[in-house]
Design a protein around this motif. Structure first.
Motif, PDB file in Angstrom:
ATOM      1  N   ARG A  78      39.418  99.336 -47.101  1.00 26.84           N
ATOM      2  CA  ARG A  78      39.649 100.597 -47.818  1.00 26.84           C
ATOM      3  C   ARG A  78      39.953 100.388 -49.289  1.00 26.84           C
ATOM      4  O   ARG A  78      39.433 101.093 -50.146  1.00 26.84           O
ATOM      5  CB  ARG A  78      40.846 101.352 -47.208  1.00 26.84           C
ATOM      6  CG  ARG A  78      40.676 101.998 -45.883  1.00 26.84           C
ATOM      7  CD  ARG A  78      39.727 103.189 -45.833  1.00 26.84           C
ATOM      8  NE  ARG A  78      39.798 104.180 -46.876  1.00 26.84           N
ATOM      9  CZ  ARG A  78      40.609 105.220 -46.916  1.00 26.84           C
ATOM     10  NH1 ARG A  78      41.469 105.432 -45.951  1.00 26.84           N
ATOM     11  NH2 ARG A  78      40.561 106.065 -47.903  1.00 26.84           N
ATOM     12  N   ASN A 136      44.004 106.649 -37.641  1.00 34.30           N
ATOM     13  CA  ASN A 136      43.185 107.710 -38.228  1.00 34.30           C
ATOM     14  C   ASN A 136      43.591 107.971 -39.681  1.00 34.30           C
ATOM     15  O   ASN A 136      42.741 108.114 -40.556  1.00 34.30           O
ATOM     16  CB  ASN A 136      43.305 108.986 -37.392  1.00 34.30           C
ATOM     17  CG  ASN A 136      42.431 110.083 -37.922  1.00 34.30           C
ATOM     18  OD1 ASN A 136      41.226 109.913 -38.087  1.00 34.30           O
ATOM     19  ND2 ASN A 136      43.032 111.230 -38.196  1.00 34.30           N
ATOM     20  N   THR A 168      41.291 107.581 -43.107  1.00 36.25           N
ATOM     21  CA  THR A 168      40.777 108.826 -43.677  1.00 36.25           C
ATOM     22  C   THR A 168      41.533 109.340 -44.897  1.00 36.25           C
ATOM     23  O   THR A 168      41.026 110.242 -45.566  1.00 36.25           O
ATOM     24  CB  THR A 168      40.767 109.950 -42.618  1.00 36.25           C
ATOM     25  OG1 THR A 168      42.101 110.180 -42.165  1.00 36.25           O
ATOM     26  CG2 THR A 168      39.865 109.588 -41.452  1.00 36.25           C
ATOM     27  N   ARG A 199      42.648 110.176 -48.434  1.00 33.10           N
ATOM     28  CA  ARG A 199      41.865 110.116 -49.676  1.00 33.10           C
ATOM     29  C   ARG A 199      42.658 109.477 -50.807  1.00 33.10           C
ATOM     30  O   ARG A 199      42.099 109.138 -51.840  1.00 33.10           O
ATOM     31  CB  ARG A 199      41.442 111.527 -50.080  1.00 33.10           C
ATOM     32  CG  ARG A 199      40.478 112.139 -49.111  1.00 33.10           C
ATOM     33  CD  ARG A 199      40.187 113.589 -49.497  1.00 33.10           C
ATOM     34  NE  ARG A 199      39.365 114.210 -48.485  1.00 33.10           N
ATOM     35  CZ  ARG A 199      38.093 114.494 -48.661  1.00 33.10           C
ATOM     36  NH1 ARG A 199      37.503 114.209 -49.794  1.00 33.10           N
ATOM     37  NH2 ARG A 199      37.408 115.053 -47.690  1.00 33.10           N
TER      38      ARG A 199
END
Length: 119
Positions: A25, A84, A88, A90
Motif C-alpha cells: 500500500r 479490510n 481500502t 484512502r
C-alpha cells in the motif's frame, strides 16, 4: 495481492500478511499501535516506519511488537475489519498524523483486554 474472499475475512491476521499489505500500500513498514482513549480502543498506523534510520526498533523487535498487536486484534475477532480497512483506506500516514481505526469491542474478552491496556 491479498485474498479477500469471504472465507479469508475471518482468518486471523498474521505478521507477514500485514507487513506485505503495508509495503504494498505505502511502500513502507509502518508501526501499528493500540491506543485506549476514553474507554475506546483504536488501532493506529503511525507515521514512523521500519525503514527509517531513526526507527526505535530493529526488524525482530518490530515483528514481535506487530505480533502482539495482531494477537489482540485476532482475539477480539476483528481481523476481517482491520484487514479490510488496511486494504481500502484512502489515507496515508503523514508526519505527526497517524491513521486511526476505532475497534468495536464487546463482551467479557474485550473488557479484560481493555483492562490490560489501562494498567
Amino acid at each position: 495481492m491479498l485474498d479477500l474472499r469471504p472465507s479469508s475475512a475471518a482468518e486471523p491476521l498474521g505478521v507477514e500478511e500485514v507487513i506485505g499489505c503495508l509495503r504494498q500500500r505505502w511502500r513502507a513498514t509502518y508501526d501499528l499501535q493500540l491506543v485506549v482513549r476514553r474507554g475506546r480502543l483504536y488501532l493506529h498506523v503511525m507515521w514512523a516506519y521500519l525503514e527509517q534510520q531513526s526507527f526505535p526498533m530493529d526488524e525482530n523487535s518490530y515483528r514481535d511488537h506487530l505480533a502482539e498487536v495482531l494477537d489482540v486484534v485476532n482475539r477480539l475477532g476483528l481481523a476481517g475489519e482491520v484487514r479490510n480497512w488496511l486494504l481500502t483506506t484512502r489515507d496515508k500516514p503523514r508526519l505527526g498524523k497517524a491513521l486511526s481505526l476505532q475497534l468495536q469491542v464487546e463482551g467479557p474478552e474485550a473488557e479484560s483486554l481493555l483492562k490490560e491496556f489501562l494498567v
